[in-house]
Scaffold this motif. Structure first.
Motif, PDB file in Angstrom:
ATOM      1  N   ALA A 249       0.816  -1.213   0.000  1.00  0.00           N
ATOM      2  CA  ALA A 249       0.000   0.000   0.000  1.00  0.00           C
ATOM      3  C   ALA A 249       0.852   1.266   0.000  1.00  0.00           C
ATOM      4  O   ALA A 249       0.362   2.345  -0.330  1.00  0.00           O
ATOM      5  N   GLY A 250       2.125   1.146   0.389  1.00  0.00           N
ATOM      6  CA  GLY A 250       3.024   2.292   0.388  1.00  0.00           C
ATOM      7  C   GLY A 250       2.967   3.129   1.642  1.00  0.00           C
ATOM      8  O   GLY A 250       3.360   4.305   1.615  1.00  0.00           O
ATOM      9  N   ALA A 337      -3.023  -2.966  -4.547  1.00  0.00           N
ATOM     10  CA  ALA A 337      -1.924  -2.031  -4.306  1.00  0.00           C
ATOM     11  C   ALA A 337      -2.066  -0.736  -5.100  1.00  0.00           C
ATOM     12  O   ALA A 337      -1.857   0.361  -4.563  1.00  0.00           O
ATOM     13  N   GLN A 341      -2.396   2.876  -3.278  1.00  0.00           N
ATOM     14  CA  GLN A 341      -1.355   3.899  -3.412  1.00  0.00           C
ATOM     15  C   GLN A 341      -1.918   5.202  -3.981  1.00  0.00           C
ATOM     16  O   GLN A 341      -1.520   6.296  -3.557  1.00  0.00           O
ATOM     17  N   GLY A 345      -1.887   8.689  -1.907  1.00  0.00           N
ATOM     18  CA  GLY A 345      -1.262   9.910  -2.406  1.00  0.00           C
ATOM     19  C   GLY A 345      -2.176  11.113  -2.241  1.00  0.00           C
ATOM     20  O   GLY A 345      -1.728  12.201  -1.854  1.00  0.00           O
TER      21      GLY A 345
END
Length: 422
Positions: A249-250, A337, A341, A345
């Motif tokens: 997922a970052g 994912a 992400q 953001g």
């Protein structure tokens, strides 16, 4: 137990950094518990909690240390003679030795890796009456005895938590004892159970530990995943909430530290269960909202989330962002994912007015500019302005005022007239 392990432990403990000198402690003082275990495993934090055993009055000693060296003395358990010294960001727990010797005291503890002591007198060796050093080497969590687990049933859950926290395998005999006596856990104060569950949920392998707690029956009185038609779905979600999902997922380390425990707890516990565990009202609300939106968006396969979101009316999409503004990363952990992400953001941008909804105008300015009295109409107008701004159709205060005036003029209910204040 002399030699390298003892020397290495002293080096890692760095007693010269402790908030009081070793000379201030009684000659028979011994360090026990987590600091010894974590020091041997080389996983000590910068200010580890120090648990000390002394043969005399631990409460009187704690108060004397506070007077001489500063800090605050707090009585933890008067009957068992336990107190805590909080000093310069450190926490030192002092307890009177139970039994006629240090070995006897260690023999009453929960797991062998917690039953190792380091006497603080010069030249003393580690004391390990139950084989904890070998179990550390084997990375195996072993209960000291069945009776010791039952002496405080919270130790049943603590075993699962420690195994997940340390990345250890749970000894089969110990696991069998946990399964056999899982029904004793409700005897423990709910607040203590919740504290263990929160530590378990925060562990790197906490998703596996929580699943193991369900499998052993420990969470039956509280968890929605223990029974019922939703159980398999809750456990399937829990399985996806491992460290690899954080990377996919970052999330940053700080974001994961907040999101992952909440995501795991909400997979198993609804607001009512958390209330029975005496959690804060805030945690109940956060978990309840997260569970509700998960059920709304993730009824199908994870890959279908994007289509479900696209079909949401704008008002519902805005409601999602408002309710989960602070906790959105916990929702994203189970998503594909790419989608996670992309949303992350936008969530990181404080000026994104969908992910961080803020009214373009406050109520007072709207009242003054449009001649409105406080009323349901004013509330409706503010909600509509919030929606228009969130989806990029209104930018800035002046544009919001023009839109508001136009909306008021065009309302059929108003007959083309703008309501005035008295």
């Amino acid at each position: 137990m002399t030699g390298a392990p003892t020397r290495q432990l002293w080096q890692r403990l760095e007693p010269e950094r402790w908030p009081l000198p070793l000379e201030a402690l009684p000659a028979d003082a011994a360090l026990v518990g987590g600091a010894v275990r974590d020091g041997l495993l080389d996983r000590l934090g910068p200010k580890p909690d120090l648990d000390l055993v002394v043969s005399g009055d631990a409460i009187a000693l704690c108060r004397a240390l506070a007077r001489r060296h500063g800090g605050s003395a707090v009585v933890l358990d008067a009957e068992r003679c336990m107190a805590r010294l909080v000093i310069r960001g450190w926490s030192l727990d002092l307890a009177r030795q139970e039994g006629a010797s240090l070995e006897a005291d260690l023999g009453r503890r929960d797991y062998t890796v917690n039953a190792i002591a380091l006497p603080l007198r010069p030249g003393a060796a580690l004391v390990d009456p139950s084989g904890g050093l070998e179990h550390l080497r084997q990375r195996r969590l072993v209960a000291v005895s069945e009776a010791n687990l039952l002496a405080d049933p919270l130790r049943l859950l603590r075993g699962v938590r420690l195994a997940a926290q340390l990345g250890f395998g749970l000894d089969p005999s110990s696991e069998a004892w946990i399964r056999r006596h899982h029904g004793r856990l409700p005897e423990v104060a709910p607040e203590r159970v919740l504290a263990e569950l929160e530590k378990l949920a925060a562990a790197p392998l906490g998703h596996r530990g929580l699943a193991q707690a369900v499998a052993t029956g420990l969470l039956g009185p509280w968890s929605a995943a223990a029974a019922g038609p939703a159980a398999s779905g809750d456990l399937a979600l829990l399985e996806r909430l491992g460290p690899e999902r954080v990377a996919a997922a970052g999330l940053t380390e700080a974001e994961a530290a907040e999101a992952l425990p909440l995501a795991r707890l909400a997979a198993l516990f609804d607001a009512e269960a958390l209330e029975r565990l005496r959690s804060s009202r805030k945690l109940q609300q956060r978990a309840g909202r997260l569970r509700s939106w998960r059920q709304r968006l993730e009824e199908g396969q994870p890959e279908e989330v994007s289509a479900v979101i696209a079909a949401l009316p704008e008002a519902e999409r805005l409601q999602l962002q408002r309710q989960l503004e602070a906790d959105l990363p916990a929702l994203l952990l189970a998503w594909p994912a790419g989608l996670a992400q992309a949303w992350l953001g936008r969530w990181r941008d404080p000026d994104d007015r969908l992910f961080h909804p803020r009214p373009p105008l406050d109520g007072r300015r709207l009242q003054q500019a449009c001649g409105l009295a406080p009323s349901p109409l004013l509330g409706e107008l503010m909600e509509r302005l919030l929606l228009e701004q969130a989806f990029g159709r209104v930018h800035g205060a002046e544009a919001a005022l023009r839109w508001a005036r136009h909306w008021l003029e065009c309302r059929p209910e108003a007959g083309g007239r703008t309501p005035r204040r008295d």
